[in-house]
Motif scaffolding. Sequence first.
Motif, PDB file in Angstrom:
ATOM      1  N   ALA A 594       0.858  -1.190  -0.146  1.00  0.00           N
ATOM      2  CA  ALA A 594      -0.043   0.006  -0.065  1.00  0.00           C
ATOM      3  C   ALA A 594       0.707   1.196  -0.264  1.00  0.00           C
ATOM      4  O   ALA A 594       0.379   2.261  -0.412  1.00  0.00           O
ATOM      5  CB  ALA A 594      -0.814   0.035   1.042  1.00  0.00           C
ATOM      6  N   THR A 595       2.079   1.153   0.815  1.00  0.00           N
ATOM      7  CA  THR A 595       2.989   2.445   0.684  1.00  0.00           C
ATOM      8  C   THR A 595       3.940   2.346  -0.262  1.00  0.00           C
ATOM      9  O   THR A 595       4.987   3.324  -0.319  1.00  0.00           O
ATOM     10  CB  THR A 595       3.485   2.551   2.375  1.00  0.00           C
ATOM     11  OG1 THR A 595       4.202   1.310   2.446  1.00  0.00           O
ATOM     12  CG2 THR A 595       2.219   2.619   3.130  1.00  0.00           C
ATOM     13  N   GLU A 601       7.266  -1.512  -7.586  1.00  0.00           N
ATOM     14  CA  GLU A 601       7.188  -2.307  -6.284  1.00  0.00           C
ATOM     15  C   GLU A 601       6.020  -2.822  -5.533  1.00  0.00           C
ATOM     16  O   GLU A 601       6.020  -3.814  -5.152  1.00  0.00           O
ATOM     17  CB  GLU A 601       7.774  -0.997  -5.166  1.00  0.00           C
ATOM     18  CG  GLU A 601       8.141  -1.411  -3.876  1.00  0.00           C
ATOM     19  CD  GLU A 601       8.667  -0.417  -2.914  1.00  0.00           C
ATOM     20  OE1 GLU A 601       8.757  -0.536  -1.929  1.00  0.00           O
ATOM     21  OE2 GLU A 601       9.042   0.658  -3.433  1.00  0.00           O
ATOM     22  N   ALA A 602       5.004  -2.109  -6.091  1.00  0.00           N
ATOM     23  CA  ALA A 602       3.669  -2.575  -5.402  1.00  0.00           C
ATOM     24  C   ALA A 602       3.315  -4.102  -6.193  1.00  0.00           C
ATOM     25  O   ALA A 602       2.984  -4.998  -5.385  1.00  0.00           O
ATOM     26  CB  ALA A 602       2.554  -1.683  -5.786  1.00  0.00           C
ATOM     27  N   GLU A 603       3.847  -4.103  -7.419  1.00  0.00           N
ATOM     28  CA  GLU A 603       3.555  -5.700  -7.922  1.00  0.00           C
ATOM     29  C   GLU A 603       4.394  -6.668  -7.475  1.00  0.00           C
ATOM     30  O   GLU A 603       4.124  -7.790  -7.210  1.00  0.00           O
ATOM     31  CB  GLU A 603       3.843  -5.307  -9.545  1.00  0.00           C
ATOM     32  CG  GLU A 603       2.657  -4.732 -10.350  1.00  0.00           C
ATOM     33  CD  GLU A 603       1.480  -5.350 -10.573  1.00  0.00           C
ATOM     34  OE1 GLU A 603       1.696  -6.637 -10.240  1.00  0.00           O
ATOM     35  OE2 GLU A 603       0.373  -4.728 -10.689  1.00  0.00           O
ATOM     36  N   LYS A 646      -0.737   3.448  -9.020  1.00  0.00           N
ATOM     37  CA  LYS A 646       0.562   4.036  -8.458  1.00  0.00           C
ATOM     38  C   LYS A 646       1.122   4.312  -9.751  1.00  0.00           C
ATOM     39  O   LYS A 646       1.270   3.556 -10.955  1.00  0.00           O
ATOM     40  CB  LYS A 646       1.530   3.279  -7.769  1.00  0.00           C
ATOM     41  CG  LYS A 646       1.025   3.088  -6.348  1.00  0.00           C
ATOM     42  CD  LYS A 646       1.760   2.088  -5.442  1.00  0.00           C
ATOM     43  CE  LYS A 646       1.124   1.824  -4.159  1.00  0.00           C
ATOM     44  NZ  LYS A 646       1.165   2.977  -3.167  1.00  0.00           N
ATOM     45  N   PRO A 647       2.173   5.661  -9.936  1.00  0.00           N
ATOM     46  CA  PRO A 647       2.954   5.824 -10.965  1.00  0.00           C
ATOM     47  C   PRO A 647       4.166   4.846 -11.236  1.00  0.00           C
ATOM     48  O   PRO A 647       4.539   4.145 -10.131  1.00  0.00           O
ATOM     49  CB  PRO A 647       3.357   7.321 -10.942  1.00  0.00           C
ATOM     50  CG  PRO A 647       3.610   7.361  -9.212  1.00  0.00           C
ATOM     51  CD  PRO A 647       2.262   6.396  -8.940  1.00  0.00           C
ATOM     52  N   SER A 648       4.551   4.758 -12.409  1.00  0.00           N
ATOM     53  CA  SER A 648       5.837   3.942 -12.795  1.00  0.00           C
ATOM     54  C   SER A 648       7.050   4.612 -12.278  1.00  0.00           C
ATOM     55  O   SER A 648       6.871   5.975 -11.908  1.00  0.00           O
ATOM     56  CB  SER A 648       5.829   3.505 -14.223  1.00  0.00           C
ATOM     57  OG  SER A 648       6.113   4.317 -15.065  1.00  0.00           O
ATOM     58  N   TYR A 649       8.092   3.983 -12.203  1.00  0.00           N
ATOM     59  CA  TYR A 649       9.444   4.793 -12.153  1.00  0.00           C
ATOM     60  C   TYR A 649       9.923   5.701 -12.827  1.00  0.00           C
ATOM     61  O   TYR A 649      10.506   6.678 -12.883  1.00  0.00           O
ATOM     62  CB  TYR A 649      10.616   3.806 -11.819  1.00  0.00           C
ATOM     63  CG  TYR A 649      10.458   3.172 -10.399  1.00  0.00           C
ATOM     64  CD1 TYR A 649      10.454   3.882  -9.249  1.00  0.00           C
ATOM     65  CD2 TYR A 649      10.599   1.690 -10.126  1.00  0.00           C
ATOM     66  CE1 TYR A 649      10.245   3.282  -8.004  1.00  0.00           C
ATOM     67  CE2 TYR A 649      10.443   1.236  -9.136  1.00  0.00           C
ATOM     68  CZ  TYR A 649      10.199   1.696  -7.884  1.00  0.00           C
ATOM     69  OH  TYR A 649      10.304   1.171  -6.737  1.00  0.00           O
ATOM     70  N   VAL A 650       9.509   5.438 -14.119  1.00  0.00           N
ATOM     71  CA  VAL A 650       9.639   6.326 -15.336  1.00  0.00           C
ATOM     72  C   VAL A 650       9.074   7.532 -15.199  1.00  0.00           C
ATOM     73  O   VAL A 650       9.589   8.542 -15.190  1.00  0.00           O
ATOM     74  CB  VAL A 650       9.350   5.762 -16.884  1.00  0.00           C
ATOM     75  CG1 VAL A 650       9.550   6.776 -17.855  1.00  0.00           C
ATOM     76  CG2 VAL A 650      10.059   4.418 -16.886  1.00  0.00           C
ATOM     77  N   ALA A 695      14.416   0.835 -12.613  1.00  0.00           N
ATOM     78  CA  ALA A 695      13.169  -0.140 -12.819  1.00  0.00           C
ATOM     79  C   ALA A 695      13.300  -0.853 -11.435  1.00  0.00           C
ATOM     80  O   ALA A 695      14.316  -1.673 -11.398  1.00  0.00           O
ATOM     81  CB  ALA A 695      13.229  -1.069 -14.071  1.00  0.00           C
ATOM     82  N   PHE A 696      12.142  -0.958 -10.716  1.00  0.00           N
ATOM     83  CA  PHE A 696      11.922  -1.823  -9.342  1.00  0.00           C
ATOM     84  C   PHE A 696      12.187  -3.336  -9.708  1.00  0.00           C
ATOM     85  O   PHE A 696      11.510  -3.930 -10.715  1.00  0.00           O
ATOM     86  CB  PHE A 696      10.845  -1.442  -8.733  1.00  0.00           C
ATOM     87  CG  PHE A 696      10.746  -2.312  -7.462  1.00  0.00           C
ATOM     88  CD1 PHE A 696      11.277  -1.825  -6.440  1.00  0.00           C
ATOM     89  CD2 PHE A 696       9.939  -3.545  -7.429  1.00  0.00           C
ATOM     90  CE1 PHE A 696      11.549  -2.377  -5.161  1.00  0.00           C
ATOM     91  CE2 PHE A 696       9.930  -4.134  -6.207  1.00  0.00           C
ATOM     92  CZ  PHE A 696      10.714  -3.452  -5.239  1.00  0.00           C
ATOM     93  N   SER A 697      13.173  -4.073  -9.158  1.00  0.00           N
ATOM     94  CA  SER A 697      13.363  -5.384  -9.312  1.00  0.00           C
ATOM     95  C   SER A 697      13.590  -6.366  -7.935  1.00  0.00           C
ATOM     96  O   SER A 697      14.429  -7.225  -7.829  1.00  0.00           O
ATOM     97  CB  SER A 697      14.771  -5.585 -10.267  1.00  0.00           C
ATOM     98  OG  SER A 697      15.846  -4.957  -9.453  1.00  0.00           O
TER      99      SER A 697
END
Length: 726
Positions: A594-595, A601-603, A646-650, A695-697
Amino acid sequence: MTTVLALQPAMPRPSPVPIAAATHSQTQTQTQTKGAMLGKENIVQVRPISTTGATANIRTRRERPCDACRRRKSRCVIHEGAVLCVLCEFHKQDCTFVQSPQPRKRKLPSEPKKDDIKKRSTDPVPEVKKSVSAKPNGTPKQIAVQVSSGPNPPQFSGETLGLQRRKHSRYIGLTTPFDATLIGLSQFDTHNESNFDLGTLRRVNDHECFIMLPDETAQDFNEDAEALNAIENIVAPHGSALVDIYFRIIHPSFPIVQKRIFYERLRNGDRQFSPPLLAGMYILALNWWVHEPELAHLRKPDAAKLDVIASKSLSIAMQRPKLSTVQAGLLLLQRPEADSWSLTTQLVAIGQELGLHLDCSNWSVPQWEKGLRNRIAWGLYMQDKWSSLIHGRPSHIFSANWAVRAISDENFHENEDGSSNPEHEDENENEEAEKGQILFAQMISLTAIMAEIMDTFYTQVAIQDLANAGKNSTQLILERAKPVQIRLKEWFAKLPASARMDNVVANQLSATGYLHLAYFATEITLHRRIVQSLDPATSDAYLLYICRSAAKTRLISAMDFVNRLRPEHLQAFWYFPSKTNFTLIGTFGSLLWATAPAQEEAEFYKTRLREYRWTLSVSSKRAEFLDYAVQMLDASKAMLNNLAKKPSYVENQISKVGVPAQSVTSTQLPTQEHDQDALMGDAPPSLSRITSNSAFSGFSNETLDQYGSDQAGGTRSPSSPPTSVG
């Protein structure tokens, strides 16, 4: 109410009868006479243990005991018309009189008595190993304890305080109408008692006193016999088998009952037990009914009927509280479906009436009762603290009023004189008992750390302090978290080998799971508060990354622990907060979801929660209480459906989310140790080289610092969850 009174030794008082003034022979005669009188007047007519066979085994009391009783040095009792003695009937074995008695060794006049040697070796006050609570400022004067020295001393003579047959005790406090000076004027007999119109004063040392009241003054006293008969009828004829299950599986990890005395009373035909305590033992043992080859194919007794009787009889017992009242309440709260904050608070109040919050090491009570009181007191302490966590309620036990000594080896001795007597147990039973004692002691010390976290971050005063800190609240939390985080880390590092997860014997239950689960719940409770204080819009980018990275590591470690649980863990005893502690892992993952500052990251957390749910659903086939955690996960997911996209990192700025760029090598990123050091206030250099096209990994450096493949001790891994679940 029972009120405890501290008698001030400095105050002048008339000289009472010395507590240990009677001679040895007088003491023995008085104690045996009183015990015999108590035994006769307190017997409740309860249906005796059933016997088999139609031929009576004719034998007088003066004849020798059977072979089995002689080997165990136990009293051999044969009811009228019975073929087998009570002991042989209980163990379902032949009752023979074949073996000849062993010749007795003639002692020299100068040879000391064996009982005297044992008493000298066990009478000293046990040494405190490690303090986990506040200690009293002074040490009251030691009062001698009168112990019956006959060959078969009564287990529950007038010397015991908390388990008398016809009386219950209430502690007298300093501010009650029973003033310490006035009590000091009373004349106490050799049993440390002084009779007056309102009851009997029972002095346990020069500072503390109880008032003893007859049970008959409480309502529905005579219903105990009816309740006991109803309980036995429900489980008949499997009562003895359920008692064996209880002491084999539950008692080692939760030793709040005096095992040897309980068995001795069964063997001697004494069936006057506390109804809610006996029902609680049966109810818990029924959880392992299907795992017993001799019972699995038989009709299982109705636990719901036992629960009704237990609840009713417990409410009656609370009117005349004894140690057995607290024991019964604690056992009933261990049921997976039991979740009563109100009962917990009642038990804390009853424990205070019985003086369980005090140091009883120098009281004039039997040595075995001192150990039993200590174990029950710490069991009550853990019940209060963990209930406070899982219910989000204020604790009722405070260190300023908690004088109980730290648990020690001496507190676990089962003999009536408080000594250790392992020769009556086989090797496996001794090993399991020792392992259970270590788990119990480690759970107490872990609970103290968890309680410190609750006091530091979750009291109303702490919440207001953090609110007043505003945007500096995270830094304030990290400063306060440092000492408790160090304690938690040291606790885990010093765990004995027998308490670690990899200490598992194939096809033998291991209760270490509940201890390690409680450890993860404690860590999560700390990191949960840190994550709640973070704000991506205002928090420093580096601080945001460090805190969320540490939280993510804790979550992955906890989920890995659950994934590696073996059947030996899942089918063992699990302490009462376990079902909620499993749920807290999922709640923590949902909080991180949620945060999460960005959709990637949420995915990640969504995927891990889906895997965690699969693990729980598979494991619940062996541990049904895990269904609760699955249901709570589903409830959390339903709430997360309302979460905005949520917005993406891009689309995000790296300065706001603090996530390292994918192109940065692992040597440029803070390691997991650095993450923990940062939470302690020792941060590595700033991440000035991180770019904004990350990009979140799942964060780099996913090394699990607590449960690697060589530590978890398990090989079981649930099948991969279907990708459609989520």
